[in-house]
Design an enzyme around this catalytic site. Structure first.
Site, PDB file in Angstrom:
ATOM      1  N   CYS A  80      11.797  20.582 -12.536  1.00 21.55           N
ATOM      2  CA  CYS A  80      13.243  20.752 -12.348  1.00 21.55           C
ATOM      3  C   CYS A  80      14.063  20.196 -13.521  1.00 21.55           C
ATOM      4  CB  CYS A  80      13.655  20.129 -11.012  1.00 21.55           C
ATOM      5  SG  CYS A  80      15.306  20.682 -10.525  1.00 21.55           S
ATOM      6  N   HIS A 167      10.332  22.714  -7.020  1.00 20.92           N
ATOM      7  CA  HIS A 167       9.762  21.401  -6.681  1.00 20.92           C
ATOM      8  C   HIS A 167       8.408  21.557  -5.977  1.00 20.92           C
ATOM      9  CE1 HIS A 167      13.208  18.803  -7.661  1.00 20.92           C
ATOM     10  NE2 HIS A 167      13.910  19.886  -7.406  1.00 20.92           N
ATOM     11  N   GLU A 169       6.416  19.316  -5.171  1.00 19.82           N
ATOM     12  CA  GLU A 169       6.137  18.143  -4.336  1.00 19.82           C
ATOM     13  C   GLU A 169       6.700  18.263  -2.928  1.00 19.82           C
ATOM     14  OE1 GLU A 169       8.211  18.395  -6.809  1.00 19.82           O
ATOM     15  OE2 GLU A 169       9.986  17.121  -6.633  1.00 19.82           O
ATOM     16  N   GLY A 222       1.975  -7.938  14.032  1.00 21.62           N
ATOM     17  CA  GLY A 222       1.536  -6.915  14.976  1.00 21.62           C
ATOM     18  C   GLY A 222       1.690  -5.529  14.368  1.00 21.62           C
ATOM     19  N   GLY A 223       2.373  -5.437  13.233  1.00 22.38           N
ATOM     20  CA  GLY A 223       2.591  -4.144  12.573  1.00 22.38           C
ATOM     21  C   GLY A 223       1.427  -3.764  11.662  1.00 22.38           C
ATOM     22  N   ASP A 225       1.281  -3.030   8.304  1.00 20.89           N
ATOM     23  CA  ASP A 225       1.126  -3.589   6.963  1.00 20.89           C
ATOM     24  C   ASP A 225       0.497  -4.984   6.987  1.00 20.89           C
ATOM     25  OD1 ASP A 225       2.355  -1.278   6.237  1.00 20.89           O
ATOM     26  OD2 ASP A 225       4.310  -2.182   5.853  1.00 20.89           O
ATOM     27  N   SER A 226       1.045  -5.864   7.819  1.00 21.55           N
ATOM     28  CA  SER A 226       0.490  -7.220   7.803  1.00 21.55           C
ATOM     29  C   SER A 226      -0.943  -7.215   8.327  1.00 21.55           C
ATOM     30  CB  SER A 226       1.368  -8.190   8.609  1.00 21.55           C
ATOM     31  OG  SER A 226       1.415  -7.847   9.969  1.00 21.55           O
TER      32      SER A 226
END
Ligand code: XMP
Length: 510
Positions: A80, A167, A169, A222-223, A225-226
């Site tokens: 683009c 685009h 993507e 509890g999520g 990522d951690s």
């Protein structure tokens, strides 16, 4: 191991992160850098992609970087704005377009090229620009057009340089991923060696040599990522990882005990700290949302600091920071600006924040965090959990907060979430929860008049929480869930469903 690496130069497009995600989906490692901070060691990059941009190349304040160290020296794909940039400064012409150039279009090929291997004539692509390329740059050769855009794809003869006005993507470009693969793998020869397994092996090795025998403390929420960060560290340093999981009394029903058990089952060295009373005492009667957030943040730091102190000689604090948090962004309006989130290890902060920081996920996008977790055999339910705000149910109880209100909301929320799971709707929803409203309304139960609380259910679709749309849950589901809530949760006699999108509404009500 040094992975093949693709450099994505960001000109401020809203789609830049999508380019990176598509490239990573091909098991190719890539990094996003702002156009005005081209890395010094270009020998580390095997190919370069130029992103789109909200600017017009003709504007004076538009990004005009010097690409002389890249152009013709590395395989390059210009998307683009990138395609217009090449044309504008290399003998072509870019001008405002006078036909519609936004939305879906269909490709027709002008010349056969490896870029289009496996892609059929008429393939749908996504256009989003207001200028158009009127004349190709010197040595440019047209490869494809659409109905409204003649110069939709071109290459530069004598170089491995390709340019696309559309685009690839964006999901609406149906063969976009194939096209990126054709360019990166077949044309540029980049190796597809970035896999969850290779990431785990290398990260564990790196963590081992970086941390040695040092102790590390990590706050589990509890999520996703951690939890994944903890698992990687656990593989690397075992018992030297000290996890702390704090119950602030504002988690979902039974969440503290259930998730704690799950963590223990994973072999983590985890301490569950039930500080509910400390949080709820501090919050009793507080109704201002920002005050609630501040109190919860302050008490969390106090509790965590106490716990971190109890671990002798701890040297590191691990965090579940992910790649979108560390990418330097290019401002879409005021020219280049670096808005990077950073950790300031300076005086005045609690002791645990003076520890050295280790962030094992900082190269990963959220979907990659899940794939890495899965490759370590982590539980699907843990990896598929909806996001949940740090201040928990406190910002879903509108108005003043009491223990009784927390209890009521926990019951309502549990019915809603369990039903989403049993109807197999949970995985189709990005985030869901219930809000306890500060209104009572009249109802009848049997022969009796009631005057009780109203709850709102909210379920949204989103990719990153920045924008969201409400989910069209089946009427029958809503009917059953509403009946169950009113019949089972004492104190609630009315249920409503939130049909607001973000923007203008937010996901949380406070
Ligand atoms: P909003 O309500 O701003 O929420 O549309 C967007 C996403 O952010 C979460 N959220 C928070 N997360 N602390 C958090 O850790 C907070 O204070 C907070 N407020 C909102 C929200 O759950 C949603 O996923």
């Amino acid at each position: 191991m040094q992975h093949n690496n693709v450099l994505i130069l960001d000109f401020g497009s809203q789609y830049t992160q999508l380019i990176a995600r598509r490239v990573r989906e091909l098991n190719i490692y890539c990094e996003i850098h702002p156009y005005n901070k081209i890395p010094n060691h270009l020998e580390n990059y095997h190919a370069v992609i130029l992103s789109g941009s909200p600017f017009s190349v003709r504007a004076e304040n538009a990004p005009h970087p010097d690409l002389s160290n890249i152009r013709g020296k590395k395989p390059m794909l210009a998307v683009c704005y990138g395609a217009q940039y090449l044309a504008h400064f290399s003998g072509g012409e870019v001008a405002p377009s006078n036909t519609r150039e936004y939305g879906r279009a269909n490709l027709s090929f002008v010349k056969e090229d490896d870029l289009f291997n496996g892609i059929s004539k008429g393939s749908q692509v996504w256009m989003s620009h207001s200028d158009t390329i009127k004349a190709l740059p010197t040595n440019g050769e047209l490869l494809a057009s659409t109905h409204d855009v003649e110069n939709a794809a071109y290459k530069i003869n004598g170089e491995t340089t390709y340019a696309l006005q559309f685009h690839p993507e964006v999901y609406h470009s149906t063969d976009g991923k194939q096209l990126l693969e054709n360019f990166l793998v077949n044309i540029a020869g980049v190796k597809q060696d970035w896999t969850p397994q290779s990431f785990v092996e290398e990260t564990v090795d790196e963590l081992k040599s970086k941390l040695g025998n040092d102790k590390v403390v990590l706050g589990l929420s509890g999520g996703v990522d951690s939890s994944v960060a903890a698992m990687l560290l656990h593989k690397a340093i075992g018992e030297n990882l000290y996890c702390i999981f704090v119950n602030n009394g504002l988690l979902r029903k039974n969440e503290f005990t259930d998730v704690l058990k799950q963590y223990e089952g994973m072999g983590l060295n985890v301490k569950g700290v039930d500080a509910s009373a400390r949080f709820l005492d501090a919050l009793e009667g507080v109704s201002d949302p920002e005050k609630k957030r501040k109190i919860i943040g302050r008490v969390f730091i106090e509790v965590f600091d106490d716990e971190a102190h109890a671990i002798k000689d701890v040297k590191w604090l691990a965090q579940g920071t992910i790649y979108p948090d560390v990418i330097e962004s290019v401002s879409a309006t005021g020219g280049p600006s670096a808005t990077i989130k950073s950790h300031h290890n300076v005086g005045g902060l609690p002791d645990f924040m003076k520890l050295k920081i280790v962030e094992p996920l900082k190269l990963l996008f959220k979907d990659e965090v899940r794939r890495v977790g899965a490759s370590m055999g982590m539980d699907k339910n843990l990896l598929g959990r909806h996001p949940f705000p740090g201040p928990g149910l406190a910002i879903r109880i509108l108005g003043d907060l009491t223990r009784e209100k927390v209890r009521i909301l926990q019951e309502v929320d549990a019915i809603f979430i369990n039903n989403l799971k049993s109807w197999e709707l949970y995985d189709q929803v990005w985030q869901a929860g219930a809000m306890l409203l500060p209104v009572n309304s009249v109802g009848v139960m049997g022969d009796e008049r009631t005057y009780e609380k109203c709850v709102a259910l909210r379920a949204v679709e989103s990719t990153d929480g920045m924008t969201a749309d409400w989910v069209n849950l089946p009427y029958e589901f809503l009917q059953k869930t509403s009946n169950e809530i009113i019949n089972k949760v004492k104190g609630v006699n009315r249920v409503v469903y939130d049909i607001s999108s973000k923007p203008p509404a937010t996901i949380e009500w406070e």
